[in-house]
Design a protein around this motif. Structure first.
Motif, short mmCIF file in Angstrom:
data_model
loop_
_atom_site.label_atom_id
_atom_site.label_comp_id
_atom_site.label_asym_id
_atom_site.label_seq_id
_atom_site.Cartn_x
_atom_site.Cartn_y
_atom_site.Cartn_z
N VAL A 76 0.84 -1.20 0.00
CA VAL A 76 0.00 0.00 0.00
C VAL A 76 0.88 1.25 0.00
CG1 VAL A 76 -1.99 -1.00 1.13
CG2 VAL A 76 -0.12 -0.11 2.51
N THR A 77 0.35 2.30 -0.59
CA THR A 77 1.11 3.55 -0.58
C THR A 77 0.13 4.71 -0.66
OG1 THR A 77 2.82 4.80 -1.71
CG2 THR A 77 1.42 3.40 -3.08
N GLU A 78 0.61 5.90 -0.86
CA GLU A 78 -0.29 7.05 -0.89
C GLU A 78 0.25 8.11 -1.84
OE1 GLU A 78 1.30 8.93 3.27
OE2 GLU A 78 0.86 6.83 3.06
N PHE A 80 1.93 11.33 -3.04
CA PHE A 80 2.98 12.23 -2.54
C PHE A 80 3.49 11.82 -1.16
CE2 PHE A 80 0.91 14.61 -5.88
CZ PHE A 80 2.01 15.08 -6.61
N ARG A 81 3.67 10.48 -0.98
CA ARG A 81 4.31 10.02 0.25
C ARG A 81 5.71 10.62 0.31
NH1 ARG A 81 4.38 5.45 3.95
NH2 ARG A 81 6.51 5.32 4.67
N ASP A 82 6.11 11.19 1.41
CA ASP A 82 7.39 11.88 1.58
C ASP A 82 7.48 13.13 0.69
OD1 ASP A 82 8.21 9.77 3.27
OD2 ASP A 82 8.95 8.65 1.54
N PRO A 83 6.76 14.19 1.03
CA PRO A 83 6.74 15.41 0.21
C PRO A 83 8.14 15.98 -0.08
CG PRO A 83 5.15 15.58 1.99
CD PRO A 83 5.89 14.29 2.21
N SER A 163 0.36 17.08 1.46
CA SER A 163 1.62 16.49 1.00
C SER A 163 1.96 17.00 -0.40
CB SER A 163 1.53 14.97 0.97
OG SER A 163 1.26 14.47 2.24
N ASN A 217 10.41 1.90 -1.34
CA ASN A 217 9.76 1.03 -0.35
C ASN A 217 9.27 -0.29 -0.95
OD1 ASN A 217 10.13 2.97 1.72
ND2 ASN A 217 8.40 4.11 0.89
N MET A 219 12.04 -2.70 -2.08
CA MET A 219 13.11 -3.61 -1.67
C MET A 219 13.17 -3.82 -0.16
SD MET A 219 16.08 -2.78 -4.47
CE MET A 219 15.83 -1.01 -4.53
N ILE A 220 12.44 -3.01 0.61
CA ILE A 220 12.37 -3.28 2.05
C ILE A 220 11.71 -4.64 2.31
CG2 ILE A 220 12.41 -0.87 2.84
CD1 ILE A 220 9.42 -0.90 3.16
N TYR A 221 10.98 -5.14 1.32
CA TYR A 221 10.34 -6.46 1.47
C TYR A 221 11.22 -7.60 0.96
CZ TYR A 221 6.21 -3.85 2.73
OH TYR A 221 5.33 -3.02 3.37
N GLY A 247 13.32 4.65 -1.35
CA GLY A 247 12.53 5.15 -0.23
C GLY A 247 13.40 5.89 0.77
N SER A 248 12.76 6.65 1.66
CA SER A 248 13.51 7.58 2.51
C SER A 248 14.41 6.88 3.53
CB SER A 248 12.53 8.49 3.25
OG SER A 248 11.72 7.72 4.11
N GLN B 45 4.18 12.54 8.97
CA GLN B 45 4.83 13.67 8.29
C GLN B 45 4.96 14.84 9.24
OE1 GLN B 45 5.97 12.90 5.49
NE2 GLN B 45 4.58 11.52 4.43
N ASP B 68 16.64 0.64 6.67
CA ASP B 68 16.34 -0.72 6.25
C ASP B 68 17.64 -1.52 6.06
OD1 ASP B 68 14.42 -2.76 5.33
OD2 ASP B 68 15.46 -2.54 3.41
N LYS B 69 17.65 -2.75 6.52
CA LYS B 69 18.74 -3.72 6.35
C LYS B 69 20.02 -3.41 7.12
CE LYS B 69 17.22 -5.63 1.95
NZ LYS B 69 15.88 -5.03 2.08
N TYR B 84 6.81 4.03 9.20
CA TYR B 84 7.30 2.68 8.91
C TYR B 84 7.20 1.79 10.15
CZ TYR B 84 9.82 4.47 4.76
OH TYR B 84 10.16 5.03 3.56
N LEU B 96 12.28 -2.64 7.53
CA LEU B 96 11.16 -1.71 7.63
C LEU B 96 10.02 -2.24 6.78
CD1 LEU B 96 13.14 1.64 7.23
CD2 LEU B 96 12.43 0.52 9.35
N ILE B 98 5.91 -0.91 5.16
CA ILE B 98 4.82 0.06 5.15
C ILE B 98 3.49 -0.69 5.09
CG2 ILE B 98 6.09 2.04 4.27
CD1 ILE B 98 5.04 1.36 1.47
#
Lengths: 277, 195
Positions: A76-78, A80-83, A163, A217, A219-221, A247-248, B45, B68-69, B84, B96, B98
């Motif tokens: 899931v995402t949104e 403008f995640r991380d403006p 955002s 977000n 490759m975090i998986y 990702g941030s 945010q 992450d990692k 996160y 991490l 989401i």
């Protein structure tokens, strides 16, 4: 091996192996802990316990398999995640992209599309949308279908309005969707240059030369091996001087491709493939 | 009760948590031999400086948001980044996600506690502080089930008593202590040898 956690981990390995051998879906290189949480949650909803009881069910029950695969692969995402990332993109990456007559972008792991359309909005405000083709890919067919339709909850759209502005938006996010009842629909003009396609980062290959790759977000998986595989794909796909956005809280540090990139914005995790690399 | 030196400490806090952590962090001496992982509920945010960079001013250990990692490190205090979930992997690296919010929170305390308990098992200490959420109770239960120890802030001592009270009501607390006693206990943990 006798602790509960170790036995659970063994059961999980067997289940993943079963899914792979029976159907070819490969989750074996996903990050362990988030995958396990998702798996246990799905099994709890289906009333299956212990974990290994899912093995015969997965082999014989296609519907259950589909449900499990969806649970394991949906992200899931949104909008403008991380403006601040989008602000950096406008200031530091757009001028670079503007030097190309035609721009190819790969949005890898686009999920339900919120960030693809965020990018499309940004590109159109910066006057580049007419010159781009965006390949938006994901492993999950349902997510892709949702992304293609471009229909979202109005409430989540309203939550993203700030955002959008914090990300350097020049108008109002509401200018980019049609609302009806509690839904918001992305107009076809914004979809024109986006190609949605199934692509599996764990098994598929590079399909195009690209100038910009978005993979935030995702490759975090993945575990380290799969992350390195994916980064090699990206490195191969990008032109010299091409840009990679993570990702941030992801980093190229300690990955196999670290030396092939230089940071454009360390803070916002924007990297450029070295010229001649 | 004396507790052998743990392999990791996980801390969860919600409403009133920053103040509580400000009281807790100064007790850790430089080179504290145990990694400390923290989930503090906060909006995704925020503008202005992040809470954990303010807490770093009150602490002799490095305090920052986890990447992450990255490997878990003794003597470092790592926070779940806003927006996160923070998880521990079997190879003692951090991950991490989401994924959906748990108890309306991302990061969620339960996600860190449950994944850390799988990895550290008997070697984990879970600490639940002030808050107005149900988050953390299931995580503490998992830690106890895996043989770890749990400390819960005395609700009378907490700015927001709901979260510790919920954990206590569900039998998830090995010890219920005021904040200064939790601080003393955690500091002493560094002195004991590994089991």
């Amino acid at each position: 091996m006798d602790s509960e956690a170790e036995i659970e981990n063994l059961e999980m390995r067997l289940l993943l192996e079963t899914i792979y051998l029976r159907y070819g879906y490969d989750f074996r290189q996903y990050a362990h802990s988030s995958l396990k949480r998702r798996m246990l949650q799905c099994l709890a909803e289906c009333g299956i316990s212990p974990l290994s009881a899912a093995i015969p069910k997965v082999i014989h029950d296609r519907q259950f398999l589909d449900r499990l695969v969806t649970a394991l692969s949906v992200t899931v995402t949104e909008f403008f995640r991380d403006p601040l990332f989008y602000l950096a993109l406008r200031k530091q990456v757009i001028p670079l992209l503007a030097t190309y007559p035609f721009i190819t972008i790969w949005h890898a792991g686009c999920a339900t599309g919120e960030e693809v359309y965020s990018l499309a909005i940004l590109l159109s405000e910066e006057g580049l949308y007419e010159r781009v083709r965006i390949f938006a890919t994901d492993i999950n067919g349902q997510s892709l279908q949702h992304a293609k339709e471009g229909i979202y909850n109005l409430s989540s759209m309203l939550e993203s309005s700030q955002s959008y502005l914090n990300g350097g938006g020049q108008h109002s996010l509401a200018d980019y969707y049609h609302s009806k009842y509690d839904l918001a629909r992305i107009p076809s003009g914004l979809k024109e240059n986006i190609v949605f396609a199934a692509h599996n980062l764990a098994t598929d290959h590079v399909f195009s030369e690209t100038h910009l790759i978005f993979c935030r977000n995702v490759m975090i998986y993945f575990n380290k091996e799969l992350t390195n595989r994916v980064l090699h794909l990206f490195e191969k796909s990008l032109v010299s001087g091409g840009v990679l956005c993570l990702g941030s809280h992801e980093s190229l540090s300690f990955t196999a491709v670290e030396h092939r990139f230089t940071p454009i914005s360390r803070e916002q995790r924007i990297y450029q493939k070295k010229v001649g690399a | 009760m004396t507790i052998p030196r743990p392999r990791a400490i996980v801390i969860g806090a919600s409403a009133g948590g920053f103040l509580a952590l400000r009281t807790l962090f100064p007790v850790f001496p430089e080179g504290f031999p145990v990694p400390i992982l923290v989930v503090q509920h906060q909006p995704a945010q925020g503008s202005g400086p992040r809470g954990c960079s303010l807490l770093a001013l009150h602490c002799r250990l490095p305090v920052r948001e986890a990447m992450d990692k990255e490997p878990v490190q003794s003597g470092h205090i790592l926070f779940a980044p806003p927006g996160y979930h923070l998880l521990v992997e079997p190879d003692f690296t951090l991950a991490l996600s989401i994924d959906a919010a748990v108890h309306h929170s991302r990061p969620a305390i339960d996600v860190l506690f449950e994944t850390a308990s799988d990895v550290y098992q008997t070697g984990l200490i879970g600490v639940l502080l002030t808050g107005a959420s149900r988050d953390g109770t299931a995580g503490l239960q998992k830690i106890r089930q895996r043989g770890g120890k749990t400390l819960v802030q005395d609700p009378q001592d907490a700015e927001a008593p709901f979260m510790p009270r919920c954990a206590i009501a569900h039998g998830a607390a090995d010890q219920v202590l005021p904040l200064n006693a939790i601080a003393r206990t955690l500091k002493q943990l560094g002195n004991f040898q590994h089991e």
